[in-house]
Design an enzyme around this catalytic site. Structure first.
Site, PDB file in Angstrom:
ATOM      1  N   GLY A 190      -1.120   2.812  -2.877  1.00 50.04           N
ATOM      2  CA  GLY A 190      -1.997   1.815  -2.015  1.00 50.04           C
ATOM      3  C   GLY A 190      -2.321   2.451  -0.779  1.00 50.04           C
ATOM      4  O   GLY A 190      -3.116   1.802   0.175  1.00 50.04           O
ATOM      5  N   CYS A 191      -1.945   3.708  -0.734  1.00 52.21           N
ATOM      6  CA  CYS A 191      -2.547   4.382   0.761  1.00 52.21           C
ATOM      7  C   CYS A 191      -3.940   4.545   0.873  1.00 52.21           C
ATOM      8  O   CYS A 191      -4.404   4.502   2.071  1.00 52.21           O
ATOM      9  CB  CYS A 191      -1.824   5.902   0.709  1.00 52.21           C
ATOM     10  SG  CYS A 191       0.212   5.801   0.664  1.00 52.21           S
ATOM     11  N   THR A 192      -4.427   4.957  -0.152  1.00 49.85           N
ATOM     12  CA  THR A 192      -6.103   5.243   0.028  1.00 49.85           C
ATOM     13  C   THR A 192      -6.623   3.746   0.191  1.00 49.85           C
ATOM     14  O   THR A 192      -7.577   3.837   1.158  1.00 49.85           O
ATOM     15  CB  THR A 192      -6.405   5.462  -1.284  1.00 49.85           C
ATOM     16  OG1 THR A 192      -6.091   7.092  -1.687  1.00 49.85           O
ATOM     17  CG2 THR A 192      -8.096   5.859  -1.461  1.00 49.85           C
TER      18      THR A 192
END
Length: 292
Positions: free
Chosen positions: A182-184
């Site tokens: 979920g970092c992007t």
């Protein structure tokens, strides 16, 4: 005090290191100086140790080149204690101990990029509200040193495990680590709502323990319009005792968000982050709520 027994073995670096930091008070002094506690009385209050023991430990750390004294007052002369480059090189050791404690003493030994709402790890992060971020600098994704706290009324520091320009750059098994994915999405959500944060008087900084070149490749690919800061040296992580996990031999920040005011005081701490888009909205709401 009793004579100190040396553990040094000329051929063993572990024994040599323990000869310097093998006493538990010693590592706690390193921990607190990394947090911005530099003066004798403040250290004594934080640690609850006698003046005699603290004096002796400080002397040993200075002799070992871990701490150096710097005058902060002339009449009478008073000194504060700051980590040297040799001392700052101990920060990954502290974070490794913290990571092990979170996983194996306070937890069940599972590798996670998040935690539960009722964990002592979450309580430690929430307790940051009201504390001040020590003065420090981190390189941004272009390699320039920046204060993580901007000059705007508020700064949003969203800490994330890692984001890469290429999918094959992620560590093996990344998708299977709870909370790692979920970092992007997080970075792109902040990118898309940056104007709202700016209008509310906030600067946005993303923070990870990746190298600046890795961050730059990702920032260029996703056309981010705010800096990503590299805490590869774990300076910010140690200063705030932020939770980490290990992946591919690297200490990585767990996903959390701090809202910091212009005076460097943490006014909001969001952790754990389970709904990324909702956490961005929560950070924006915190900025607006704390704006006077």
């Amino acid at each position: 005090m009793p004579q100190r027994t040396s553990l040094a073995d000329a051929d063993c670096a572990i024994a040599q290191a323990l000869d310097v930091v093998g006493d538990w008070w010693t590592l706690l002094i390193v921990r607190d100086t990394a947090r911005g506690v530099h003066r004798f009385d403040a250290l004594q209050q934080e640690l609850g140790v006698s003046r005699k023991v603290l004096t002796e430990r400080l002397r040993l750390l200075m002799e070992a080149g871990v701490l150096a004294r710097h005058p902060y007052q002339d009449r009478p002369v008073r000194h504060e204690y700051r980590l040297t480059p040799r001392g700052r090189a101990l920060l990954p050791v502290l974070i490794a101990l913290q990571d092990w404690g979170d996983a194996w003493v306070l937890g069940e030994g599972e590798t996670m990029a998040t935690t539960t709402e009722d964990s002592r790890e979450a309580a430690r992060v929430h307790a940051l509200v009201g504390t001040r971020l020590p003065e420090l600098e981190l390189p941004d994704h272009d390699g320039r040193l920046r204060d993580p706290v901007a000059g705007t009324p508020h700064t949003v520091l969203y800490c994330f495990p890692g984001a890469y320009a290429r999918q094959d750059a992620y560590p093996p098994g990344w998708a299977g680590i709870p909370g790692a994915r979920g970092c992007t999405l997080e970075s792109c959500t902040y990118r898309d709502q940056l104007a709202e944060f700016t209008e509310a008087g906030a600067t946005v900084h993303g923070v990870s323990t990746q190298r600046p070149d890795e961050q730059k490749a990702f920032a260029d690919k996703e056309r981010l319009r705010f800096p990503l800061l590299s805490d590869a040296g774990l300076t910010l992580t140690a200063a705030l005792r932020l939770p980490t996990f290990r992946a591919a031999g690297v200490s990585r920040l767990k996903r959390l968000t701090l809202v910091v005011d212009r005076d460097r005081t943490v006014v909001e701490a969001l952790y754990p982050v389970t709904d990324i888009e909702a956490s961005v909205q929560a950070a924006l709401a915190a900025v607006r709520r704390n704006t006077t």
